[in-house]
Write a protein that holds these residues in place. Sequence first.
Motif, PDB file in Angstrom:
ATOM      1  N   LEU A 427      18.847  86.482  26.944  1.00  0.00           N
ATOM      2  CA  LEU A 427      18.898  87.409  25.811  1.00  0.00           C
ATOM      3  C   LEU A 427      19.766  88.625  26.092  1.00  0.00           C
ATOM      4  O   LEU A 427      20.233  89.282  25.160  1.00  0.00           O
ATOM      5  N   ASP A 428      19.992  88.962  27.380  1.00  0.00           N
ATOM      6  CA  ASP A 428      20.836  90.112  27.705  1.00  0.00           C
ATOM      7  C   ASP A 428      22.226  89.673  28.164  1.00  0.00           C
ATOM      8  O   ASP A 428      22.922  90.407  28.858  1.00  0.00           O
ATOM      9  N   SER A 429      22.656  88.477  27.780  1.00  0.00           N
ATOM     10  CA  SER A 429      23.984  87.994  28.145  1.00  0.00           C
ATOM     11  C   SER A 429      25.057  88.989  27.733  1.00  0.00           C
ATOM     12  O   SER A 429      24.970  89.637  26.673  1.00  0.00           O
ATOM     13  N   THR A 430      26.069  89.099  28.555  1.00  0.00           N
ATOM     14  CA  THR A 430      27.178  90.007  28.272  1.00  0.00           C
ATOM     15  C   THR A 430      28.299  89.256  27.558  1.00  0.00           C
ATOM     16  O   THR A 430      28.337  88.025  27.515  1.00  0.00           O
ATOM     17  N   GLU A 431      29.232  90.032  27.032  1.00  0.00           N
ATOM     18  CA  GLU A 431      30.393  89.435  26.373  1.00  0.00           C
ATOM     19  C   GLU A 431      31.162  88.546  27.345  1.00  0.00           C
ATOM     20  O   GLU A 431      31.610  87.451  26.989  1.00  0.00           O
ATOM     21  N   ARG A 432      31.297  88.997  28.598  1.00  0.00           N
ATOM     22  CA  ARG A 432      32.002  88.209  29.607  1.00  0.00           C
ATOM     23  C   ARG A 432      31.288  86.887  29.870  1.00  0.00           C
ATOM     24  O   ARG A 432      31.939  85.832  29.983  1.00  0.00           O
ATOM     25  N   GLU A 433      29.956  86.922  29.985  1.00  0.00           N
ATOM     26  CA  GLU A 433      29.199  85.711  30.292  1.00  0.00           C
ATOM     27  C   GLU A 433      29.285  84.684  29.168  1.00  0.00           C
ATOM     28  O   GLU A 433      29.399  83.475  29.418  1.00  0.00           O
ATOM     29  N   ILE A 434      29.241  85.153  27.914  1.00  0.00           N
ATOM     30  CA  ILE A 434      29.372  84.237  26.778  1.00  0.00           C
ATOM     31  C   ILE A 434      30.770  83.631  26.753  1.00  0.00           C
ATOM     32  O   ILE A 434      30.946  82.415  26.568  1.00  0.00           O
ATOM     33  N   GLU A 435      31.782  84.463  26.958  1.00  0.00           N
ATOM     34  CA  GLU A 435      33.154  83.963  26.962  1.00  0.00           C
ATOM     35  C   GLU A 435      33.357  82.959  28.091  1.00  0.00           C
ATOM     36  O   GLU A 435      33.994  81.916  27.904  1.00  0.00           O
ATOM     37  N   LEU A 436      32.788  83.243  29.260  1.00  0.00           N
ATOM     38  CA  LEU A 436      32.913  82.354  30.407  1.00  0.00           C
ATOM     39  C   LEU A 436      32.209  81.024  30.132  1.00  0.00           C
ATOM     40  O   LEU A 436      32.789  79.938  30.323  1.00  0.00           O
ATOM     41  N   GLY A 437      30.956  81.088  29.695  1.00  0.00           N
ATOM     42  CA  GLY A 437      30.181  79.876  29.466  1.00  0.00           C
ATOM     43  C   GLY A 437      30.746  79.015  28.349  1.00  0.00           C
ATOM     44  O   GLY A 437      30.864  77.786  28.480  1.00  0.00           O
ATOM     45  N   VAL A 438      31.105  79.644  27.228  1.00  0.00           N
ATOM     46  CA  VAL A 438      31.666  78.881  26.110  1.00  0.00           C
ATOM     47  C   VAL A 438      33.020  78.297  26.500  1.00  0.00           C
ATOM     48  O   VAL A 438      33.362  77.173  26.109  1.00  0.00           O
ATOM     49  N   GLY A 439      33.775  79.038  27.306  1.00  0.00           N
ATOM     50  CA  GLY A 439      35.052  78.512  27.769  1.00  0.00           C
ATOM     51  C   GLY A 439      34.882  77.247  28.587  1.00  0.00           C
ATOM     52  O   GLY A 439      35.618  76.263  28.401  1.00  0.00           O
ATOM     53  N   ILE A 440      33.919  77.247  29.496  1.00  0.00           N
ATOM     54  CA  ILE A 440      33.644  76.044  30.291  1.00  0.00           C
ATOM     55  C   ILE A 440      33.182  74.908  29.391  1.00  0.00           C
ATOM     56  O   ILE A 440      33.588  73.752  29.547  1.00  0.00           O
ATOM     57  N   PHE A 441      32.324  75.231  28.426  1.00  0.00           N
ATOM     58  CA  PHE A 441      31.812  74.216  27.508  1.00  0.00           C
ATOM     59  C   PHE A 441      32.949  73.595  26.702  1.00  0.00           C
ATOM     60  O   PHE A 441      32.992  72.371  26.501  1.00  0.00           O
ATOM     61  N   CYS A 442      33.880  74.418  26.258  1.00  0.00           N
ATOM     62  CA  CYS A 442      35.011  73.902  25.491  1.00  0.00           C
ATOM     63  C   CYS A 442      35.915  73.038  26.367  1.00  0.00           C
ATOM     64  O   CYS A 442      36.462  72.022  25.897  1.00  0.00           O
ATOM     65  N   GLU A 443      36.067  73.418  27.633  1.00  0.00           N
ATOM     66  CA  GLU A 443      36.817  72.569  28.564  1.00  0.00           C
ATOM     67  C   GLU A 443      36.156  71.187  28.682  1.00  0.00           C
ATOM     68  O   GLU A 443      36.837  70.156  28.712  1.00  0.00           O
ATOM     69  N   ALA A 444      34.837  71.193  28.770  1.00  0.00           N
ATOM     70  CA  ALA A 444      34.103  69.925  28.868  1.00  0.00           C
ATOM     71  C   ALA A 444      34.293  69.093  27.601  1.00  0.00           C
ATOM     72  O   ALA A 444      34.491  67.870  27.671  1.00  0.00           O
ATOM     73  N   MET A 445      34.225  69.734  26.443  1.00  0.00           N
ATOM     74  CA  MET A 445      34.426  69.002  25.185  1.00  0.00           C
ATOM     75  C   MET A 445      35.826  68.414  25.112  1.00  0.00           C
ATOM     76  O   MET A 445      36.019  67.276  24.687  1.00  0.00           O
ATOM     77  N   ASP A 446      36.827  69.199  25.535  1.00  0.00           N
ATOM     78  CA  ASP A 446      38.204  68.724  25.496  1.00  0.00           C
ATOM     79  C   ASP A 446      38.410  67.547  26.451  1.00  0.00           C
ATOM     80  O   ASP A 446      39.108  66.581  26.116  1.00  0.00           O
ATOM     81  N   ALA A 447      37.770  67.644  27.623  1.00  0.00           N
ATOM     82  CA  ALA A 447      37.901  66.555  28.604  1.00  0.00           C
ATOM     83  C   ALA A 447      37.318  65.267  28.053  1.00  0.00           C
ATOM     84  O   ALA A 447      37.895  64.184  28.210  1.00  0.00           O
ATOM     85  N   VAL A 448      36.190  65.370  27.393  1.00  0.00           N
ATOM     86  CA  VAL A 448      35.552  64.178  26.832  1.00  0.00           C
ATOM     87  C   VAL A 448      36.348  63.650  25.642  1.00  0.00           C
ATOM     88  O   VAL A 448      36.391  62.439  25.400  1.00  0.00           O
ATOM     89  N   ALA A 449      37.025  64.550  24.918  1.00  0.00           N
ATOM     90  CA  ALA A 449      37.812  64.117  23.764  1.00  0.00           C
ATOM     91  C   ALA A 449      38.929  63.183  24.157  1.00  0.00           C
ATOM     92  O   ALA A 449      39.366  62.332  23.348  1.00  0.00           O
ATOM     93  N   THR A 450      39.413  63.308  25.382  1.00  0.00           N
ATOM     94  CA  THR A 450      40.502  62.461  25.843  1.00  0.00           C
ATOM     95  C   THR A 450      40.024  61.144  26.440  1.00  0.00           C
ATOM     96  O   THR A 450      40.827  60.293  26.794  1.00  0.00           O
ATOM     97  N   GLU A 451      38.688  60.989  26.555  1.00  0.00           N
ATOM     98  CA  GLU A 451      38.127  59.774  27.128  1.00  0.00           C
ATOM     99  C   GLU A 451      37.748  58.790  26.034  1.00  0.00           C
ATOM    100  O   GLU A 451      37.552  59.163  24.871  1.00  0.00           O
ATOM    101  N   ALA A 452      37.588  57.562  26.398  1.00  0.00           N
ATOM    102  CA  ALA A 452      37.172  56.529  25.431  1.00  0.00           C
ATOM    103  C   ALA A 452      35.659  56.527  25.328  1.00  0.00           C
ATOM    104  O   ALA A 452      34.969  55.693  25.927  1.00  0.00           O
ATOM    105  N   VAL A 453      35.106  57.500  24.605  1.00  0.00           N
ATOM    106  CA  VAL A 453      33.671  57.605  24.415  1.00  0.00           C
ATOM    107  C   VAL A 453      33.359  57.363  22.955  1.00  0.00           C
ATOM    108  O   VAL A 453      33.937  57.993  22.074  1.00  0.00           O
ATOM    109  N   ALA A 454      32.401  56.480  22.698  1.00  0.00           N
ATOM    110  CA  ALA A 454      32.048  56.187  21.309  1.00  0.00           C
ATOM    111  C   ALA A 454      30.537  56.157  21.144  1.00  0.00           C
ATOM    112  O   ALA A 454      29.820  56.098  22.123  1.00  0.00           O
TER     113      ALA A 454
END
Length: 454
Positions: A427-454
């Motif tokens: 609940l006390d997450s900082t702007e940096r922590e949200i940006e860092l975590g969401v950035g990693i999450f988006c990297e993970a989503m992008d990596a999976v987007a390039t894979e043959a996952v259905a």
Amino acid sequence: MNRDTAEPDAAALPGPNAEKWVEFHHEHAAPSEYSHEFVWDVTAEADGPFVTDVDGNVLLDFTCHIGAAPLGYNNEKVLSKLREFDLVEPMKIAGQDMYFGAGPDPETAEFPGASHLMDKLTDVSSHYGMDTVFLSNSGAEAVENAMKITHDHEAPAKYGYAFEGSFHGRTLGTLSLTKSKEVYTRHYPQVAGIETVPFCADSGCSGGDDACDCGFFAGDGSRLRNSLSPEGGHVNPDEVAFAILEPIQGVGGYRFPSEAFMAEVGDVCDTYDIPLVVDEIQSGVGRTGEMWAADHYPIEPDVIASAKGLRVGATVSRSDVFPTEKNRLGSTFGGGDLLASMQGALTLDAIEEYDLLDNATERGRQARELLADDAPDHVVDVRGKGLMLAVEFDTKKRRDAVVEAALDRGLLTLGCGKKTIRLLPPLDSTEREIELGVGIFCEAMDAVATEAVA
């Protein structure tokens, strides 16, 4: 560890030490659900959302133990006050048989206990007229006691209402209210008289039978209203003990209700004088930017069941709803866990002192905007209130692949529902922590987007 500069640093997970711990644990543990083979090293550095495992990996935890650690790890907002207290033995007492205090006067006591926690809970629930609390050991117990007190209050009553997609616990009573995955209830007997109606999670729904696909609205009213109607209904409203609702469904997939649905539930309960129980075990204690998720919606709950972030179970209501006989409710350690009661009270203090409801609202908005901007095509929906966030994918396989890809990058997340990932930063997450975590999450989503996952 310096929270202001810490970053995830993870090798292959699970590491060799984690594998040994997991194997040792399961030598005698009964089969149960575990989301990851992540083993927190409780002797290593951890702060806020950052935690170290037994192999020395540093992870960014966006699960908060499914909301049970609302401020993350070793948070100084709570820990600094706990350090001042000399711990005693026993830390747990039979809380319905004895009392505990600290010094001569509860008003001037330096450290809060169960009595203070109950006082704070009635304060943050006073807008619903709630003035009475029963403490227990878990969320399931909190719900069980909500069932008991409403049955007692409405006696003789033989019906209760639950909603499709719900999860209320794993005891036999709460399983009778759980309407999400069949595997939870398979082979177990059910409490008689539980009626099930649809949960409307269509944000565009405005009521009426043509408004959405949920099946809740039908004709001039709703499935709930029609089942109780004197003309054609099959349930006598005078025999209904309660309707129980997660204001935001958790295990069911972080499903957020429509305003029309919540207004209809509230109106039906008011019309027929049916006690409305809200299960705030995952959604409560500031998670959504309000103290209770119910605060966002046009409902007036009669009972709140809470746990997780409080560290104890709590059933909160009005004194007239609770039974007057003293032997109706009981729990060996309910109200008798010194440390957990203190942690719960100090967490509520920290939420108020550091304006964490506002922070949860702002950081949640930041996270949703970042996720919406960077979400690949296989993301169906990004939704949330406060720091109770969800990303829904096109398939379960894709969802599971993103969870694993995020873990490989040092970010802990959790699945829920059929194809959704839930994100629960502190609940006390900082702007940096949200940006860092969401950035990693988006990297993970992008990596999976390039894979043959259905």
